[in-house]
Motif scaffolding. Structure first.
Motif, short mmCIF file in Angstrom:
data_model
loop_
_atom_site.label_atom_id
_atom_site.label_comp_id
_atom_site.label_asym_id
_atom_site.label_seq_id
_atom_site.Cartn_x
_atom_site.Cartn_y
_atom_site.Cartn_z
N GLY A 246 0.83 -1.20 0.00
CA GLY A 246 0.00 0.00 0.00
C GLY A 246 0.86 1.24 0.00
N VAL A 247 0.61 2.14 -0.94
CA VAL A 247 1.38 3.37 -1.10
C VAL A 247 0.49 4.57 -0.83
N ASP A 248 0.98 5.47 0.00
CA ASP A 248 0.26 6.69 0.33
C ASP A 248 1.16 7.87 -0.01
N GLN A 249 0.76 8.65 -1.03
CA GLN A 249 1.51 9.84 -1.40
C GLN A 249 0.54 10.85 -2.00
N PRO A 250 0.89 12.15 -2.01
CA PRO A 250 -0.02 13.17 -2.52
C PRO A 250 -0.47 12.88 -3.94
N THR A 251 -1.74 13.09 -4.18
CA THR A 251 -2.44 12.98 -5.48
C THR A 251 -2.61 11.55 -5.98
N VAL A 252 -1.73 10.64 -5.64
CA VAL A 252 -1.90 9.25 -6.09
C VAL A 252 -1.56 8.29 -4.95
N ASP A 253 -2.43 7.31 -4.75
CA ASP A 253 -2.17 6.22 -3.82
C ASP A 253 -2.13 4.92 -4.61
N ALA A 254 -1.90 3.82 -3.92
CA ALA A 254 -1.94 2.52 -4.57
C ALA A 254 -2.23 1.44 -3.53
N ASP A 255 -2.95 0.42 -3.97
CA ASP A 255 -3.17 -0.79 -3.18
C ASP A 255 -3.00 -1.97 -4.13
N ALA A 256 -1.99 -2.79 -3.85
CA ALA A 256 -1.70 -3.93 -4.70
C ALA A 256 -1.67 -5.20 -3.85
N VAL A 257 -2.40 -6.21 -4.32
CA VAL A 257 -2.29 -7.55 -3.75
C VAL A 257 -1.86 -8.46 -4.89
N THR A 258 -0.67 -9.03 -4.77
CA THR A 258 -0.13 -9.86 -5.84
C THR A 258 0.30 -11.22 -5.29
N VAL A 259 0.18 -12.22 -6.14
CA VAL A 259 0.62 -13.57 -5.81
C VAL A 259 1.63 -13.99 -6.87
N ARG A 260 2.78 -14.43 -6.42
CA ARG A 260 3.82 -14.89 -7.36
C ARG A 260 4.18 -16.33 -7.08
N LEU A 261 4.15 -17.14 -8.13
CA LEU A 261 4.58 -18.53 -8.01
C LEU A 261 5.77 -18.75 -8.93
N ARG A 262 6.86 -19.20 -8.36
CA ARG A 262 8.06 -19.57 -9.12
C ARG A 262 8.26 -21.06 -8.93
N SER A 263 8.27 -21.81 -10.03
CA SER A 263 8.37 -23.26 -9.90
C SER A 263 9.18 -23.85 -11.04
N GLY A 264 9.79 -24.99 -10.77
CA GLY A 264 10.60 -25.65 -11.79
C GLY A 264 11.24 -26.90 -11.22
N ILE A 265 12.26 -27.39 -11.91
CA ILE A 265 12.99 -28.57 -11.45
C ILE A 265 14.48 -28.38 -11.71
N GLU A 266 15.28 -29.02 -10.89
CA GLU A 266 16.72 -29.08 -11.11
C GLU A 266 17.14 -30.54 -11.11
N LEU A 267 17.76 -30.96 -12.21
CA LEU A 267 18.30 -32.31 -12.33
C LEU A 267 19.80 -32.26 -12.12
N LYS A 268 20.30 -33.10 -11.21
CA LYS A 268 21.73 -33.16 -10.95
C LYS A 268 22.25 -34.57 -11.21
N HIS A 269 23.38 -34.64 -11.90
CA HIS A 269 24.02 -35.92 -12.15
C HIS A 269 25.39 -35.88 -11.49
N ALA A 270 25.49 -36.52 -10.32
CA ALA A 270 26.69 -36.42 -9.50
C ALA A 270 27.96 -36.89 -10.21
N PRO A 271 27.94 -38.03 -10.92
CA PRO A 271 29.21 -38.48 -11.55
C PRO A 271 29.78 -37.49 -12.56
N SER A 272 28.94 -36.79 -13.29
CA SER A 272 29.43 -35.87 -14.32
C SER A 272 29.57 -34.43 -13.83
N HIS A 273 29.10 -34.16 -12.59
CA HIS A 273 29.14 -32.81 -12.01
C HIS A 273 28.27 -31.83 -12.79
#
Length: 423
Positions: A53-80
């Motif tokens: 929530g932003v409070d400043q002269p002449t303009v305010d703001a109210d933001a509700v946001t949801v962020r999802l970051r997803s993925g996978i990491e594959l590791k192969h120990a013998p090859s590094h």
């Protein structure tokens, strides 16, 4: 009140999935899963819900946001070798804010009747990289996160919902007492995401070089950052910066620790930057730690650009930095004024390790005084405060910034409520 209630309800969302059920003896959700023949699969889940929530002269703001970051990491120990792919999506549930601080004709997220909250709705490929890593060497190729030192010059801007990444090749090596770090990037994926038009992906030649070593309790580093943009609107941020930094901690007694940090850099134009200038950067910090308290005093200068002693109309810039970390959380100084910036600030931090109900309870209070480099004109003052802790797997944050303008910008107050689940 309805917006605040909605924000509180949404921020509780990560709690519902913080403890997914799993069978006895099997890996918990989010832990690496053995596949066989030295191969493991590690899921990536980072869910963050935030009210701003932003409070400043002449303009305010109210933001509700949801962020999802997803993925996978594959590791192969013998090859590094490892392979990582990660997507990122941001959804705005309360849209009373301007997502883009620059003109973007036709965009429904450019809402100039509101203050700026730079968290646009977007869906992006955040990272796609291959890494080879052994004890004293690592090579990463692809779209990747790059955080150098305290992120004053290069960072991922992880505070914003959509982070900044780079299409790059990065090599890190340790040769005896010297640690070397070199990156060449040809593209910057900005925080503005998939709907930002030409400001989503910025092409150019970006070179980040660093060499550091430890001398007793001191870590010393020399660095250079070369930023040469291809896009016309970004030419003004093309620059070359060379400098060094030193940091260290000293035990004054069993209970008292002294922390020191100093840095200096010199910046000038490069490539097709239309402004010919030279500017200095100076940082000095002195801190004392005692029984969980840390009190520090700091001075940072981003100097006014000059040519032959005359003002060039441009200050020392760090366009690839995690800028929210510096010069006040109210974000008045994301671009250094032409007259430069001097930031004198005091920080009081406290860690509460004995609070058993939550983990990592920390509190911070910071006071800033801002002046110009040229003429020492008083820009304004700012108070910042935060309280953070972790309950089970959910990290909670309450944060506040209050900027009082004298000759630069306008008064601005910002309140954040945030919950984040990382698995």
């Amino acid at each position: 009140m309805k917006k605040t209630a909605l924000a509180a309800a949404l921020i509780a969302l990560p709690v519902a999935i913080a403890q997914p059920a799993h069978a006895a003896g099997s890996p918990a959700f989010g832990d690496p899963v053995p596949v066989g023949d030295g191969l493991t699969l590690d899921p990536i889940v980072d869910l963050r819900v935030r009210y701003e929530g932003v409070d400043q002269p002449t303009v305010d703001a109210d933001a509700v946001t949801v962020r999802l970051r997803s993925g996978i990491e594959l590791k192969h120990a013998p090859s590094h070798l490892s392979f990582l792919v990660e997507g990122e999506g941001t959804l705005a549930l309360a849209k009373h804010y301007n997502a883009f601080p620059f003109p973007l004709p036709g965009s429904p997220q450019r809402r100039t009747q509101f203050a700026t909250v730079a968290d646009p709705q977007s869906i992006d490929l955040n990272r796609l990289q291959i890494m080879y890593k052994v004890k004293n060497f690592a090579l990463t190729v692809g779209r990747q996160r790059i955080n150098l030192d305290d992120q004053r010059f290069v960072g991922s801007v992880a505070w914003r919902q959509n982070e900044q990444t780079f299409d790059a090749v990065r090599a890190e090596a340790t040769l005896g007492p010297v640690m070397l770090d070199g990156t060449y990037a040809l593209r910057q994926e900005t925080i503005f995401g998939s709907d930002a038009g030409p400001r989503r992906l910025l092409d150019g030649d970006f070179v980040f070089l660093g060499a550091s070593t430890k001398i007793g309790p001191i870590t010393a580093k020399a660095f250079s950052y070369i930023i040469d943009y291809d896009e016309d609107f970004a030419f003004g941020n093309s620059s070359q910066t060379y400098g060094g930094r030193a940091s260290g901690s000293f035990a004054l007694s069993k209970a008292v620790k002294l922390n020191l940090l100093a840095s200096y850099a010199r910046q000038s134009d490069i490539g097709r930057n239309p402004v010919n200038y030279k500017a200095d950067y100076v940082l000095g910090e002195l801190g004392l730690g005692y029984q969980g308290f840390t009190l520090s005093g700091s001075y940072e200068k981003l100097g006014a650009g000059k040519v032959g002693g005359a003002l060039a109309g441009k200050g020392f810039q760090t366009p690839l930095a995690t800028l929210h970390k510096f010069n006040g959380w109210a974000d008045l100084f994301l671009t250094t004024p032409a007259g430069g910036l001097e930031d004198t600030y005091v920080t009081l931090a406290k860690v509460f390790p004995k609070v058993k109900a939550v983990q990592g309870l920390t509190a911070n209070v910071i006071y800033h005084q801002f002046h110009s480099d040229v003429g020492h004109v008083r820009y304004g003052t700012e108070w910042d405060a935060s309280l953070a802790f972790k309950a089970k797997k959910v990290g909670w944050l309450v944060k506040y910034a209050n900027y009082k303008a004298d000759t630069f910008g306008v008064d601005r107050q910002i309140l954040w409520l945030q919950a984040e689940l990382v698995l």
